[in-house]
Design a protein around this motif. Structure first.
Motif, PDB file in Angstrom:
ATOM      1  N   ILE A  38      89.725  75.256  25.354  1.00  0.00           N
ATOM      2  CA  ILE A  38      89.504  73.841  25.658  1.00  0.00           C
ATOM      3  C   ILE A  38      88.125  73.702  26.289  1.00  0.00           C
ATOM      4  N   SER A  39      87.275  72.891  25.658  1.00  0.00           N
ATOM      5  CA  SER A  39      85.942  72.623  26.182  1.00  0.00           C
ATOM      6  C   SER A  39      85.928  71.250  26.848  1.00  0.00           C
ATOM      7  N   ASN A  40      84.878  70.983  27.597  1.00  0.00           N
ATOM      8  CA  ASN A  40      84.757  69.708  28.302  1.00  0.00           C
ATOM      9  C   ASN A  40      84.479  68.585  27.300  1.00  0.00           C
ATOM     10  N   PRO A  41      85.386  67.629  27.135  1.00  0.00           N
ATOM     11  CA  PRO A  41      85.166  66.564  26.155  1.00  0.00           C
ATOM     12  C   PRO A  41      84.011  65.636  26.518  1.00  0.00           C
ATOM     13  N   ASN A  42      83.555  65.698  27.771  1.00  0.00           N
ATOM     14  CA  ASN A  42      82.431  64.867  28.209  1.00  0.00           C
ATOM     15  C   ASN A  42      81.109  65.619  28.182  1.00  0.00           C
ATOM     16  N   PHE A  43      81.098  66.798  27.563  1.00  0.00           N
ATOM     17  CA  PHE A  43      79.899  67.625  27.600  1.00  0.00           C
ATOM     18  C   PHE A  43      78.679  66.910  27.026  1.00  0.00           C
ATOM     19  N   GLU A  44      78.838  66.301  25.866  1.00  0.00           N
ATOM     20  CA  GLU A  44      77.687  65.699  25.200  1.00  0.00           C
ATOM     21  C   GLU A  44      77.144  64.480  25.931  1.00  0.00           C
ATOM     22  N   THR A  45      78.046  63.699  26.550  1.00  0.00           N
ATOM     23  CA  THR A  45      77.613  62.490  27.238  1.00  0.00           C
ATOM     24  C   THR A  45      77.131  62.781  28.650  1.00  0.00           C
ATOM     25  N   GLY A  46      77.516  63.956  29.198  1.00  0.00           N
ATOM     26  CA  GLY A  46      77.129  64.295  30.557  1.00  0.00           C
ATOM     27  C   GLY A  46      77.953  63.581  31.603  1.00  0.00           C
ATOM     28  N   GLY A  47      78.960  62.864  31.161  1.00  0.00           N
ATOM     29  CA  GLY A  47      79.800  62.129  32.104  1.00  0.00           C
ATOM     30  C   GLY A  47      80.718  63.045  32.891  1.00  0.00           C
TER      31      GLY A  47
ATOM     32  N   VAL B   4      74.054  71.714  29.747  1.00  0.00           N
ATOM     33  CA  VAL B   4      74.783  72.727  30.499  1.00  0.00           C
ATOM     34  C   VAL B   4      74.500  72.586  31.992  1.00  0.00           C
ATOM     35  N   GLN B   5      73.247  72.342  32.336  1.00  0.00           N
ATOM     36  CA  GLN B   5      72.891  72.181  33.746  1.00  0.00           C
ATOM     37  C   GLN B   5      73.596  70.973  34.360  1.00  0.00           C
ATOM     38  N   GLU B   6      73.692  69.899  33.590  1.00  0.00           N
ATOM     39  CA  GLU B   6      74.409  68.711  34.063  1.00  0.00           C
ATOM     40  C   GLU B   6      75.887  69.024  34.276  1.00  0.00           C
ATOM     41  N   ALA B   7      76.455  69.796  33.353  1.00  0.00           N
ATOM     42  CA  ALA B   7      77.869  70.180  33.489  1.00  0.00           C
ATOM     43  C   ALA B   7      78.079  71.015  34.739  1.00  0.00           C
ATOM     44  N   PHE B   8      77.164  71.962  35.010  1.00  0.00           N
ATOM     45  CA  PHE B   8      77.274  72.778  36.214  1.00  0.00           C
ATOM     46  C   PHE B   8      77.147  71.933  37.472  1.00  0.00           C
ATOM     47  N   SER B   9      76.266  70.951  37.447  1.00  0.00           N
ATOM     48  CA  SER B   9      76.095  70.079  38.595  1.00  0.00           C
ATOM     49  C   SER B   9      77.379  69.311  38.888  1.00  0.00           C
ATOM     50  N   ASN B  10      77.992  68.774  37.837  1.00  0.00           N
ATOM     51  CA  ASN B  10      79.264  68.069  38.001  1.00  0.00           C
ATOM     52  C   ASN B  10      80.351  69.013  38.500  1.00  0.00           C
ATOM     53  N   ALA B  11      80.345  70.245  37.974  1.00  0.00           N
ATOM     54  CA  ALA B  11      81.361  71.218  38.369  1.00  0.00           C
ATOM     55  C   ALA B  11      81.249  71.558  39.848  1.00  0.00           C
ATOM     56  N   ARG B  12      80.027  71.784  40.336  1.00  0.00           N
ATOM     57  CA  ARG B  12      79.837  72.101  41.755  1.00  0.00           C
ATOM     58  C   ARG B  12      80.408  71.005  42.647  1.00  0.00           C
ATOM     59  N   LYS B  13      80.143  69.766  42.278  1.00  0.00           N
ATOM     60  CA  LYS B  13      80.615  68.635  43.074  1.00  0.00           C
ATOM     61  C   LYS B  13      82.143  68.580  43.082  1.00  0.00           C
ATOM     62  N   MET B  14      82.745  68.767  41.915  1.00  0.00           N
ATOM     63  CA  MET B  14      84.203  68.693  41.831  1.00  0.00           C
ATOM     64  C   MET B  14      84.874  69.839  42.577  1.00  0.00           C
ATOM     65  N   ILE B  15      84.276  71.033  42.510  1.00  0.00           N
ATOM     66  CA  ILE B  15      84.852  72.172  43.228  1.00  0.00           C
ATOM     67  C   ILE B  15      84.797  71.939  44.731  1.00  0.00           C
ATOM     68  N   ASP B  16      83.680  71.402  45.220  1.00  0.00           N
ATOM     69  CA  ASP B  16      83.540  71.133  46.652  1.00  0.00           C
ATOM     70  C   ASP B  16      84.580  70.133  47.143  1.00  0.00           C
ATOM     71  N   GLU B  17      84.967  69.207  46.283  1.00  0.00           N
ATOM     72  CA  GLU B  17      85.914  68.156  46.666  1.00  0.00           C
ATOM     73  C   GLU B  17      87.364  68.509  46.360  1.00  0.00           C
ATOM     74  N   TRP B  18      87.590  69.613  45.679  1.00  0.00           N
ATOM     75  CA  TRP B  18      88.924  69.957  45.184  1.00  0.00           C
ATOM     76  C   TRP B  18      89.856  70.440  46.283  1.00  0.00           C
ATOM     77  N   GLN B  19      91.066  69.912  46.264  1.00  0.00           N
ATOM     78  CA  GLN B  19      92.141  70.403  47.113  1.00  0.00           C
ATOM     79  C   GLN B  19      93.147  71.111  46.212  1.00  0.00           C
ATOM     80  N   PRO B  20      93.278  72.422  46.306  1.00  0.00           N
ATOM     81  CA  PRO B  20      94.186  73.153  45.422  1.00  0.00           C
ATOM     82  C   PRO B  20      95.603  72.592  45.492  1.00  0.00           C
ATOM     83  N   PRO B  21      96.300  72.592  44.358  1.00  0.00           N
ATOM     84  CA  PRO B  21      97.642  71.980  44.309  1.00  0.00           C
ATOM     85  C   PRO B  21      98.657  72.749  45.141  1.00  0.00           C
TER      86      PRO B  21
END
Length: 261
Positions: A57-66, A157-174
């Motif tokens: 499964i790849s990021n469906p928002n990869f191309e748009t950078g969203g 890819v750099q945009e995806a990594f930037s989004n990933a860093r932000k989401m990881i910092d905000e993530w509360q494990p289930p």
């Protein structure tokens, strides 16, 4: 590594079949691998034959950078229908490299209440627990993961990594709050080497490297059953000289989870 975005990028359908199931082993539990922080799954195509159906499964928002306003949880919610489109019922193994392992855990939590699918195990491919205290100087070193000479793809890819860093910092494990349900058993495939930093810097992915379970002992649920060591550091475990061993360890982990040890 291949550079073509159609090897697992947003140009392909979700999910993408990475390996078909051998006919004589059709009863083996399928494995679904979730993308790493790049949003792409092309690294998984380097794995040798695993003897079971393997999907990516790849990021469906990869191309748009969203990004995903709801963070990793929203990503996981988006990916559940992808998984059910290829595994509508029965057992499934989930896994992923780095960010992909965190998403696999989040997806497993969502599927815990599903009456049709049973997540029988999780593979964490060098996925560290992100809530380890950061008291040392760190560096992201995400540029090490970029292998493409295509400037446009590299920017995505750099945009995806930037989004990933932000989401990881905000993530509360289930947290599994139902006393009768627990996280599926997991196997951690842990890289043996450190990413080389500059001066006294330590790569962010190596903050918990010295701990046996990459910091996961701080997580409320003790779901990691065993640790399998793999050669290399976080960013080169899929290198050509290392992928044969990685394939062997992924096969071993899948077999162990299939048989529930």
């Amino acid at each position: 590594m291949p550079d073509e975005p159609n090897k697992g990028g947003g140009l392909m359908a979700n999910p993408t079949m990475i390996q078909p199931s051998p006919s004589r082993q059709a009863n083996r539990t399928p494995l679904v691998l979730i993308h790493d922080g790049s949003g792409l799954i092309f690294s998984y195509f380097w794995l040798g034959t695993l003897g079971r159906a393997v999907y990516g499964i790849s990021n469906p928002n990869f191309e748009t950078g969203g990004g995903f306003e709801g963070g990793l949880r929203q990503m996981a919610q988006t990916y559940v229908p992808f998984i059910k489109s290829v595994v509508p019922s029965g057992k499934v193994l989930l896994g992923g490299w780095s960010l992909g392992g965190l998403l696999a855990l989040e997806i497993a939590h969502l599927l815990a209440q599903d009456n049709d699918i049973n997540v029988s195990g999780i593979l964490l491919l060098d996925s560290a627990y992100p809530k380890v205290a950061r008291e040392i100087k760190t560096s992201d070193h995400f540029d090490r993961a970029l292998s493409s000479s295509n400037a446009s793809l590299g920017a995505q890819v750099q945009e995806a990594f930037s989004n990933a860093r932000k989401m990881i910092d905000e993530w509360q494990p289930p947290i599994w709050e139902d006393k009768d349900t627990f996280p599926p058993p997991a196997i951690l495939l842990k890289a043996t080497d450190y990413v080389l930093g500059q001066g006294d810097e330590v790569a962010t992915v190596d903050i918990a490297r010295k701990t046996q379970r990459l910091g996961w002992d701080e997580y409320e649920h003790k779901f990691i059953r065993t640790v399998l060591y793999i050669a290399g550091h976080h960013f080169n475990i899929f290198a050509e000289d290392k992928v044969p061993e990685l394939t062997k360890k992924v096969m071993m982990a899948c077999t162990m989870l299939d048989t529930q040890f």
